[in-house]
Design an enzyme around this catalytic site. Structure first.
Site, PDB file in Angstrom:
ATOM      1  N   GLY A 140       0.845  -1.195   0.000  1.00 24.91           N
ATOM      2  CA  GLY A 140       0.000   0.000   0.000  1.00 24.91           C
ATOM      3  C   GLY A 140       0.874   1.236   0.000  1.00 24.91           C
ATOM      4  N   THR A 176      -0.136   6.113  -1.493  1.00 22.28           N
ATOM      5  CA  THR A 176      -0.732   7.328  -0.911  1.00 22.28           C
ATOM      6  C   THR A 176      -0.580   7.305   0.606  1.00 22.28           C
ATOM      7  OG1 THR A 176      -2.915   6.288  -0.680  1.00 22.28           O
ATOM      8  CG2 THR A 176      -2.526   7.517  -2.725  1.00 22.28           C
ATOM      9  N   GLY A 177      -0.838   8.455   1.232  1.00 25.86           N
ATOM     10  CA  GLY A 177      -0.933   8.548   2.682  1.00 25.86           C
ATOM     11  C   GLY A 177       0.250   8.014   3.459  1.00 25.86           C
ATOM     12  N   PHE A 193      -2.210  -0.649  -6.053  1.00 22.39           N
ATOM     13  CA  PHE A 193      -3.157  -1.017  -7.109  1.00 22.39           C
ATOM     14  C   PHE A 193      -3.721   0.278  -7.665  1.00 22.39           C
ATOM     15  CE2 PHE A 193      -6.778  -4.293  -8.023  1.00 22.39           C
ATOM     16  CZ  PHE A 193      -6.302  -4.428  -9.313  1.00 22.39           C
ATOM     17  N   TYR A 242      -5.944   3.429  13.893  1.00 21.57           N
ATOM     18  CA  TYR A 242      -6.379   4.719  14.449  1.00 21.57           C
ATOM     19  C   TYR A 242      -7.349   4.440  15.588  1.00 21.57           C
ATOM     20  CZ  TYR A 242      -8.385   9.366  14.878  1.00 21.57           C
ATOM     21  OH  TYR A 242      -8.791  10.583  15.385  1.00 21.57           O
ATOM     22  N   TYR A 288     -16.372   5.299  14.207  1.00 19.33           N
ATOM     23  CA  TYR A 288     -15.052   4.729  13.914  1.00 19.33           C
ATOM     24  C   TYR A 288     -14.710   3.562  14.844  1.00 19.33           C
ATOM     25  CZ  TYR A 288     -10.588   4.417  11.641  1.00 19.33           C
ATOM     26  OH  TYR A 288      -9.533   3.949  10.897  1.00 19.33           O
ATOM     27  N   LYS A 290     -10.290  -2.956  12.814  1.00 22.16           N
ATOM     28  CA  LYS A 290      -9.012  -2.530  13.407  1.00 22.16           C
ATOM     29  C   LYS A 290      -8.684  -3.371  14.642  1.00 22.16           C
ATOM     30  CE  LYS A 290      -7.847   0.852  10.592  1.00 22.16           C
ATOM     31  NZ  LYS A 290      -6.709   0.696   9.668  1.00 22.16           N
TER      32      LYS A 290
END
EC number: 1.3.1.44
Length: 389
Positions: free
Chosen positions: A47, A50-51, A73, A224, A234, A243
């Protein structure tokens, strides 16, 4: 062609190649200004486009002088359709790395698949030998189970009961009430299958079995927690359940890596403007207030600052671990004075005062930057080749 931002809801459907390149360059410059880190030498980033994943690839390459293999991807340009921002980011990092004589290998494919796992293992054997750090930073809406072939979807819903709160439409600056409906058991399980720890474990097992993990290897996945105001959507919602599964997996990975003296960690990171967070109701308003409060206190960090600090603490043996052995680089966000200030602002905020009480304007700017728009030093009136950086 001249590229301008176009939107479909919270998704920007265009990306600017020069702007994305500038964004990557700015992050590289930050790392160079802050100096080298004696750390990992051969890094796999799952991954990487980005970010936090992109920041991890940049810090590994620039601060640690590591060889990096990044998996993502992303969509290439086709006709008049621009490539995705992640595609331009990866191509930019590749160019900068090659220009400095560094090794950066990229794989564009579905990291959830067995085929990509096999391809990556072959590339590690051919080019790197073994890796000493594996970063897991995958975010995706769907995942195909590599064994059963079943496709699972993730969703952003509450668990148990509906939840109503206020959210920010950062395009208009309007504060609106929003109700999030609870997920079905099937949706909860689907989200766990996509965003939980199952695939992280499959990667570590495959890499270990192929004997491409160095002795003392470390692997880190990003999570997070956030404050109570965001819990229903969340931490206590479908994403939070996933998570929790991811965090439980870290302990299981530690057992798998024991024979290699390896370690699996969860790093709990700060809330930031990302393609994912901008679509989460309530969280966008929270981030807008958070940015204002942290900037006023001089403690604000972006992706690159967070990950540089995490790498530095990791390799200098100064990790800030909590009682559950999680790395906490959300410490500045969760500081008592920061959260107290947000709690005071939250009930007061309306469409009339949102730009005064929060950094909604900066949220919008940061969102545009994710796609290469609004960066200083880029002439957006210029014709650009959308097939390259």
């Amino acid at each position: 062609m001249i590229v301008e931002p176009k939107f479909r809801g919270f998704i920007c459907t265009t990306s600017h190649p020069t702007g994305c390149k500038k964004n990557v360059e700015n992050q590289i410059e930050y790392v160079k200004e802050n100096g080298k880190i004696e750390g990992a030498k051969r890094v796999l980033v799952l991954g990487a486009s980005t970010g936090y994943g992109l920041a991890s690839a940049i810090v590994a390459s620039e601060a640690c002088d590591a060889e990096v293999l990044g998996v993502s991807f992303e969509r290439e340009a086709k006709g008049k359709r621009t490539a995705s921002a992640g595609w331009y980011n990866i191509e930019s990092l590749k160019k900068f790395s090659e220009g400095e004589g560094k090794k950066f290998i990229s794989v564009n494919g579905d990291a959830f698949s067995n085929e990509v796992k096999s391809e990556v293992i072959d590339l590690i054997k051919e080019n790197m030998g073994k890796v000493d750090l594996v970063i897991y930073s995958l975010a995706a809406p769907k995942r195909k189970d590599p064994v059963s072939g079943e496709v699972y979807s993730s969703c952003l819903k509450t668990v148990g009961a509906p939840f109503t709160s206020k959210t920010l439409d950062f395009h208009t600056g309007e504060i609106q009430d929003i109700t999030i409906n609870p997920a079905t058991e099937e949706e909860i399980e689907g989200t766990r299958k996509v965003m939980g720890g199952e695939d992280w474990m499959l990667w570590i097992e495959a890499l270990k079995e192929a004997d491409v993990l160095e002795k003392g290897v470390k692997t880190i996945a990003y999570s997070y927690i956030g404050p109570e105001v965001t819990y229903p959507i969340y931490r206590e919602g479908t994403i939070g359940r996933a998570k929790n599964d991811l965090e439980k997996t870290a302990g299981e990975i530690n057992k798998v890596l024991k024979s290699l003296d390896g370690e699996g960690y969860i790093s709990v990171n700060k809330a930031l403007v990302t393609q994912a967070s901008s679509a989460i109701p309530i969280v966008s308003l929270y981030i807008s207030i958070l940015y204002k409060v942290m900037k006023e206190k001089g403690t604000h960090e972006g992706c690159i600052e967070q990950i540089y600090r995490m790498f530095k603490e990791l390799y200098e043996g100064k990790l800030n671990l909590d009682s559950e052995n999680r790395i906490r680089i959300d410490d500045l966000e969760m500081a008592e004075d920061v959260q107290k200030a947000i709690e005071e602002i939250w009930p007061q905020i309306t469409s009339e005062n949102v730009f005064e009480l929060s950094d909604a304007e900066d949220f919008k700017k940061e969102f545009f930057k994710l796609f290469g728009f609004g960066l200083e030093g880029v002439d957006y009136s210029e014709d650009v080749d959308i097939t390259t950086v």
